[in-house]
Scaffold this motif. Structure first.
Motif, PDB file in Angstrom:
ATOM      1  N   GLY A 114       0.774  -1.442   0.244  1.00 37.71           N
ATOM      2  CA  GLY A 114      -0.541  -0.032   0.223  1.00 37.71           C
ATOM      3  C   GLY A 114       0.617   1.409  -0.060  1.00 37.71           C
ATOM      4  O   GLY A 114       1.431   1.392   1.025  1.00 37.71           O
ATOM      5  N   ALA A 115       0.467   2.092  -1.084  1.00 37.40           N
ATOM      6  CA  ALA A 115       1.848   3.365  -1.272  1.00 37.40           C
ATOM      7  C   ALA A 115       0.845   4.970  -1.293  1.00 37.40           C
ATOM      8  O   ALA A 115      -0.348   4.113  -1.555  1.00 37.40           O
ATOM      9  N   VAL A 116       1.099   5.837  -0.419  1.00 36.02           N
ATOM     10  CA  VAL A 116       0.783   7.264  -0.342  1.00 36.02           C
ATOM     11  C   VAL A 116       1.158   8.048  -1.397  1.00 36.02           C
ATOM     12  O   VAL A 116       2.897   7.904  -0.551  1.00 36.02           O
ATOM     13  N   CYS A 117       1.218   9.025  -1.913  1.00 41.88           N
ATOM     14  CA  CYS A 117       1.680   9.999  -2.205  1.00 41.88           C
ATOM     15  C   CYS A 117       1.510  11.117  -1.746  1.00 41.88           C
ATOM     16  O   CYS A 117       0.146  11.869  -1.188  1.00 41.88           O
ATOM     17  N   GLY A 118       1.947  12.378  -0.382  1.00 41.65           N
ATOM     18  CA  GLY A 118       1.995  13.324  -0.091  1.00 41.65           C
ATOM     19  C   GLY A 118       0.613  14.336  -0.514  1.00 41.65           C
ATOM     20  O   GLY A 118       1.412  14.652  -1.616  1.00 41.65           O
ATOM     21  N   PHE A 119      -0.082  14.818  -0.209  1.00 43.04           N
ATOM     22  CA  PHE A 119      -0.650  15.958  -1.140  1.00 43.04           C
ATOM     23  C   PHE A 119       0.434  16.892  -1.200  1.00 43.04           C
ATOM     24  O   PHE A 119       0.259  17.510  -2.933  1.00 43.04           O
ATOM     25  N   ASP A 120       0.549  18.028  -0.909  1.00 41.89           N
ATOM     26  CA  ASP A 120       2.135  18.672  -1.071  1.00 41.89           C
ATOM     27  C   ASP A 120       3.237  18.593  -0.978  1.00 41.89           C
ATOM     28  O   ASP A 120       4.002  18.482  -2.479  1.00 41.89           O
ATOM     29  N   SER A 121       3.898  17.536  -0.506  1.00 46.62           N
ATOM     30  CA  SER A 121       5.342  17.061  -0.669  1.00 46.62           C
ATOM     31  C   SER A 121       5.380  16.106  -1.902  1.00 46.62           C
ATOM     32  O   SER A 121       6.900  15.821  -2.728  1.00 46.62           O
ATOM     33  N   GLY A 122       4.505  15.833  -2.321  1.00 45.91           N
ATOM     34  CA  GLY A 122       4.682  14.497  -3.623  1.00 45.91           C
ATOM     35  C   GLY A 122       5.629  13.328  -3.417  1.00 45.91           C
ATOM     36  O   GLY A 122       6.253  12.347  -3.979  1.00 45.91           O
ATOM     37  N   GLU A 123       6.126  13.456  -1.849  1.00 44.91           N
ATOM     38  CA  GLU A 123       6.773  11.941  -1.561  1.00 44.91           C
ATOM     39  C   GLU A 123       6.212  10.855  -1.365  1.00 44.91           C
ATOM     40  O   GLU A 123       4.812  10.683  -1.002  1.00 44.91           O
ATOM     41  N   LEU A 124       6.818   9.754  -1.721  1.00 47.66           N
ATOM     42  CA  LEU A 124       5.949   7.948  -2.127  1.00 47.66           C
ATOM     43  C   LEU A 124       6.202   7.725  -0.246  1.00 47.66           C
ATOM     44  O   LEU A 124       7.437   7.800  -0.557  1.00 47.66           O
ATOM     45  N   ARG A 125       5.641   6.857   0.522  1.00 47.03           N
ATOM     46  CA  ARG A 125       5.954   6.442   1.351  1.00 47.03           C
ATOM     47  C   ARG A 125       5.152   4.863   0.976  1.00 47.03           C
ATOM     48  O   ARG A 125       3.724   4.684   0.639  1.00 47.03           O
ATOM     49  N   PHE A 126       5.556   3.640   1.273  1.00 50.48           N
ATOM     50  CA  PHE A 126       5.598   2.485   1.512  1.00 50.48           C
ATOM     51  C   PHE A 126       5.302   1.776   2.605  1.00 50.48           C
ATOM     52  O   PHE A 126       5.492   1.404   3.840  1.00 50.48           O
ATOM     53  N   PHE A 127       4.228   0.816   2.548  1.00 51.14           N
ATOM     54  CA  PHE A 127       3.925  -0.099   3.838  1.00 51.14           C
ATOM     55  C   PHE A 127       3.273  -1.557   2.769  1.00 51.14           C
ATOM     56  O   PHE A 127       2.540  -1.449   2.053  1.00 51.14           O
ATOM     57  N   VAL A 128       2.978  -2.831   3.806  1.00 57.14           N
ATOM     58  CA  VAL A 128       3.261  -3.947   3.020  1.00 57.14           C
ATOM     59  C   VAL A 128       1.972  -4.066   4.230  1.00 57.14           C
ATOM     60  O   VAL A 128       1.905  -4.433   5.421  1.00 57.14           O
ATOM     61  N   SER A 129       1.553  -5.545   3.969  1.00 60.91           N
ATOM     62  CA  SER A 129       0.063  -6.298   4.431  1.00 60.91           C
ATOM     63  C   SER A 129       0.228  -7.592   4.721  1.00 60.91           C
ATOM     64  O   SER A 129       0.292  -7.971   3.085  1.00 60.91           O
ATOM     65  N   GLU A 130       1.282  -8.191   4.860  1.00 57.43           N
ATOM     66  CA  GLU A 130       1.571 -10.124   4.928  1.00 57.43           C
ATOM     67  C   GLU A 130       0.760 -10.750   4.120  1.00 57.43           C
ATOM     68  O   GLU A 130       0.768 -11.405   3.736  1.00 57.43           O
ATOM     69  N   SER A 131      -0.797 -10.050   4.909  1.00 57.28           N
ATOM     70  CA  SER A 131      -2.100 -11.914   4.103  1.00 57.28           C
ATOM     71  C   SER A 131      -3.176 -10.570   5.176  1.00 57.28           C
ATOM     72  O   SER A 131      -3.508  -9.725   5.107  1.00 57.28           O
ATOM     73  N   GLU A 132      -4.384 -11.429   3.819  1.00 57.13           N
ATOM     74  CA  GLU A 132      -5.627 -11.435   3.991  1.00 57.13           C
ATOM     75  C   GLU A 132      -6.129 -10.506   5.810  1.00 57.13           C
ATOM     76  O   GLU A 132      -6.630 -10.002   6.381  1.00 57.13           O
ATOM     77  N   ASN A 133      -5.506 -11.647   6.494  1.00 53.80           N
ATOM     78  CA  ASN A 133      -6.181 -11.519   8.093  1.00 53.80           C
ATOM     79  C   ASN A 133      -5.152 -10.354   8.882  1.00 53.80           C
ATOM     80  O   ASN A 133      -5.895 -10.843   9.905  1.00 53.80           O
ATOM     81  N   ALA A 134      -3.966 -10.002   8.350  1.00 57.07           N
ATOM     82  CA  ALA A 134      -3.172  -9.456   8.963  1.00 57.07           C
ATOM     83  C   ALA A 134      -3.807  -7.376   9.598  1.00 57.07           C
ATOM     84  O   ALA A 134      -4.621  -7.143   8.864  1.00 57.07           O
ATOM     85  N   THR A 135      -3.961  -7.641  10.895  1.00 56.98           N
ATOM     86  CA  THR A 135      -4.794  -6.211  11.187  1.00 56.98           C
ATOM     87  C   THR A 135      -3.694  -4.747  10.735  1.00 56.98           C
ATOM     88  O   THR A 135      -4.733  -4.172  11.033  1.00 56.98           O
ATOM     89  N   GLY A 136      -2.480  -5.075  11.087  1.00 64.33           N
ATOM     90  CA  GLY A 136      -1.829  -4.045  11.048  1.00 64.33           C
ATOM     91  C   GLY A 136      -1.128  -3.499   9.459  1.00 64.33           C
ATOM     92  O   GLY A 136      -0.745  -4.813   9.199  1.00 64.33           O
ATOM     93  N   LEU A 137      -0.360  -2.769   9.085  1.00 59.04           N
ATOM     94  CA  LEU A 137       0.394  -2.499   8.174  1.00 59.04           C
ATOM     95  C   LEU A 137       2.207  -2.466   8.530  1.00 59.04           C
ATOM     96  O   LEU A 137       2.255  -1.922   9.554  1.00 59.04           O
ATOM     97  N   GLU A 138       3.246  -3.297   7.750  1.00 59.94           N
ATOM     98  CA  GLU A 138       4.072  -2.635   8.132  1.00 59.94           C
ATOM     99  C   GLU A 138       4.907  -2.142   7.252  1.00 59.94           C
ATOM    100  O   GLU A 138       4.731  -1.417   5.949  1.00 59.94           O
ATOM    101  N   SER A 139       5.573  -0.593   7.694  1.00 55.95           N
ATOM    102  CA  SER A 139       5.846   0.472   6.971  1.00 55.95           C
ATOM    103  C   SER A 139       7.284   0.273   6.675  1.00 55.95           C
ATOM    104  O   SER A 139       8.398  -0.212   7.380  1.00 55.95           O
ATOM    105  N   ILE A 140       7.515   0.808   4.963  1.00 53.73           N
ATOM    106  CA  ILE A 140       8.871   0.120   4.509  1.00 53.73           C
ATOM    107  C   ILE A 140       9.638   1.316   4.168  1.00 53.73           C
ATOM    108  O   ILE A 140       8.936   1.953   3.971  1.00 53.73           O
TER     109      ILE A 140
END
Length: 489
Positions: A114-140
Motif C-alpha cells: 500500500g503506497a501513499v503520495c503526500g498532497f503537498d510534498s509528493g513523497e512516496l511512502r510504502f507499507f506492506v500487509s503480509e496477509s488478508e488476515n493481518a490487522t496492521g501494516l508495516e512501514s517500509i
C-alpha cells in the motif's frame, strides 16, 4: 503501523506523471510486480481509470476486466497507490486485495503493498500487509530505485510467445474407418510434435483457483510434455445432428449467416502485444477489427490505454503497426526470415558527452534510420546531402508510425517538387541541390507536416538558438536539418 527496517521496496520505475496535489484522496495507480522478482518489487504503475460515479473509489469489476487482458502472464497486481496521508495506505491495500481476488480468485493471498503520495510534498511512502488476515501494516523505510531496470527485468525473466492454431471442424469420409483413424492419429501427432519443440517453454498453473492449497507455477520444456492419443472418443456425426451437441459441432454451427438468411454480425477480435516506451513489460490489447483504426470507437480505446499506461497523447504508440511482430522469427533457429535494413539506426546513441558541466542534453525521441552518401550504390556525393537528411527525417515519421509511405528516392523527391510547381520538369533526374525550403515543401506534400526554418548568419550565432532547439526536441522530438556549406541532420 510498525516500522520494518529489514525489508525494502524495489522500484524499477516511477509513476508518471505523479501529481496528486489538489486531487481527492483515492486510488490512482495499481502496482505491478512478478512472482519471479524479489518480493516487494514494483515493475510498473498502471493508472486507475474506472471509478464509481458516486465516490472516488475505483470500479474494481471494470478495472479487473481491463487488467485481465492487459497484463501479460508472469506479471500481476502487487499493490495500489493512493493520494493522502499514511492513513490511506489501508484503503490502498484493501483495494489491491479485492482486485487480486477478482483477477486471480480466492486463495492467492500474499504480501500486498500500500503506497501513499503526500498532497503537498509528493513523497512516496510504502507499507506492506503480509496477509488478508493481518490487522496492521508495516512501514517500509528502505526504497531502492533500480538504475538499469531493463537489465534487471531480462536477467530475472524472459518473454515467451506461444501460438496454438486450432481449425474446426475436421471431417473425413466414413467409407473406410481405418483411414479415418489413421488420418486422425497423423494430425494429432503433427500437433504434438510442435508442442514438444525443444525450444518451447510452458508456464503451468493450477486451474482450481478456489483451492486453499495451491501449488506454485511450474515451468517445463516441450520435451517434458507427455501425450497420449485416445481414439475411443472419436465419433461420427449423425445425419440429423443440428450442431448443438457440445462434443460434436457440425458446420451448421459456424455459418456467416443464419439459417433464415439474415446476416449474423460478430465482433472480429484479435490480440496484439506492445512494448511501449517507459513500460518494462509487454502489454496485450484486444482490438475489434471491424472498426478502422481512425474510427472514434477505436480512437477512444487507445486514448483510454494511453491514460492507464501514462503514455503521451500526441504520438501513436498502440496502433496495430506498433505491435510486436513475431512472424519474422523462424521457429527453428529464431533468426529473422527477412533481410534486415542496411541502414544504421539511432547513430546518436553512444556518442560521448561534451563535458559541459551543468548542461542539459536535448535529444531526438524515437528511432530513425541514418541515410548517407552513396547508400544503396547511388552516387550522390557532393550534391545529395539535403536529400539524405530529408530521407532520414521521413524515416523517423515511418518508424514512429505517423505514416506508412516509403522513404522517397532522390528522383521521387524531385518529382514531388515538380508536381507542386516549385521546379521545372527538367529538374527530375538532375544533380541539383535542394535546401531547407525544398525540404519543407516535400514534407508538407507527402506527410502534411509543416516546418519552421530558422536563419542564422553564421555558426557563431547557433548557440543563441539553443533554447529553441531544446524546446523542439522536448515537444516535437523529430530530427532537424542544419544547413551551412554542407547539410547535417
Amino acid at each position: 503501523m510498525a516500522d520494518d527496517s529489514n525489508r525494502l521496496v524495489r522500484l524499477l520505475c516511477r509513476p508518471k506523471p505523479l501529481n496528486t496535489k489538489g486531487s481527492d484522496p483515492g486510488i490512482h495507480f495499481w502496482l505491478i510486480g512478478s512472482p519471479f522478482f524479489p518480493p516487494l518489487t514494483v515493475a510498473s504503475f498502471l493508472r486507475r481509470i474506472h471509478a464509481l460515479p458516486s465516490a472516488a473509489s475505483p470500479d474494481l469489476p471494470k478495472e479487473s476486466e481491463d487488467l485481465r487482458t492487459l497484463i501479460p502472464r508472469g506479471f500481476e497486481v502487487v499493490g495500489a497507490l493512493a493520494s493522502g496521508d499514511d492513513a490511506h495506505a489501508r484503503a490502498a491495500v484493501d483495494a489491491a486485495r479485492t482486485l487480486r481476488n477478482l483477477l486471480y480468485g480466492e486463495g492467492t493471498d500474499r504480501p500486498v503493498i500500500g503506497a501513499v503520495c503526500g498532497f503537498d510534498s509528493g513523497e512516496l511512502r510504502f507499507f506492506v500487509s503480509e496477509s488478508e488476515n493481518a490487522t496492521g501494516l508495516e512501514s517500509i523505510s528502505s526504497v531502492i530505485e533500480e538504475r538499469d531496470s531493463k537489465k534487471f527485468v531480462w536477467e530475472n525473466g524472459c518473454l515467451l510467445h506461444c501460438e496454438l492454431p486450432i481449425k474446426l471442424p475436421l471431417y473425413y469420409s466414413l467409407k473406410n474407418p481405418t483411414d479415418v483413424e489413421k488420418s486422425y492419429v497423423q494430425a494429432t501427432e503433427a500437433v504434438i510434435a510442435k508442442l514438444r519443440d525443444p525450444q518451447a517453454v510452458y508456464l503451468l498453473e493450477t486451474s482450481n483457483k478456489a483451492s486453499q492449497d495451491i501449488s506454485p507455477p511450474v515451468i517445463i520444456r516441450g520435451l517434458q510434455l507427455d501425450f497420449s492419443t485416445d481414439l475411443s472418443k472419436i465419433k461420427a456425426l449423425a445425419d440429423d445432428d443440428d450442431g448443438f451437441d457440445a462434443s460434436s459441432l457440425s458446420c451448421s454451427y459456424f455459418p456467416i449467416s443464419s439459417k433464415a438468411g439474415s446476416p449474423v454480425f460478430s465482433a472480429e477480435l484479435k490480440s496484439y502485444h506492445f512494448s511501449p516506451p517507459g513500460i518494462l513489460h509487454p502489454i496485450t490489447v484486444f482490438y475489434e477489427l471491424s472498426f478502422g483504426e481512425t474510427e472514434m470507437k477505436q480512437v477512444e480505446v487507445r486514448r483510454s490505454l494511453h491514460s492507464r499506461l501514462g503514455l503521451p497523447y500526441d504520438r501513436p504508440l498502440l496502433r496495430i503497426s506498433n505491435a510486436l511482430d513475431f512472424s519474422k522469427l523462424n521457429n527453428n533457429d529464431m533468426v529473422s526470415l527477412q533481410k534486415g535494413s542496411t541502414l544504421l539506426r539511432d547513430v546518436h546513441i553512444g556518442i560521448p558527452s561534451s563535458g559541459v558541466t551543468g548542461g542539459t542534453v536535448s535529444l531526438v525521441q524515437g528511432s530513425y534510420e541514418y541515410f548517407h552518401y552513396l547508400h544503396d550504390g547511388y552516387n550522390d556525393s557532393g550534391w545529395g546531402c539535403a536529400y539524405r537528411s530529408l530521407q532520414t527525417i521521413i524515416s523517423w515519421f515511418r518508424l514512429q508510425n505517423y505514416t506508412s509511405i516509403e522513404v522517397p528516392s532522390h528522383r521521387e523527391i524531385q518529382q514531388t517538387l515538380v508536381e507542386i510547381g516549385d521546379k521545372d520538369p527538367s529538374f527530375v533526374g538532375s544533380r541539383d541541390w535542394i535546401g531547407a525550403i525544398e525540404l519543407s515543401f516535400v514534407l508538407d506534400k507527402l506527410l502534411g507536416v509543416t516546418c519552421k526554418v530558422i536563419n542564422v548568419r553564421s555558426g557563431a550565432e547557433l548557440p543563441e538558438r539553443c533554447r529553441e532547439l531544446a524546446l523542439h526536441f522536448e515537444n516535437q522530438s523529430t530530427p532537424v536539418m542544419i544547413v551551412n556549406m554542407q547539410v547535417y541532420t
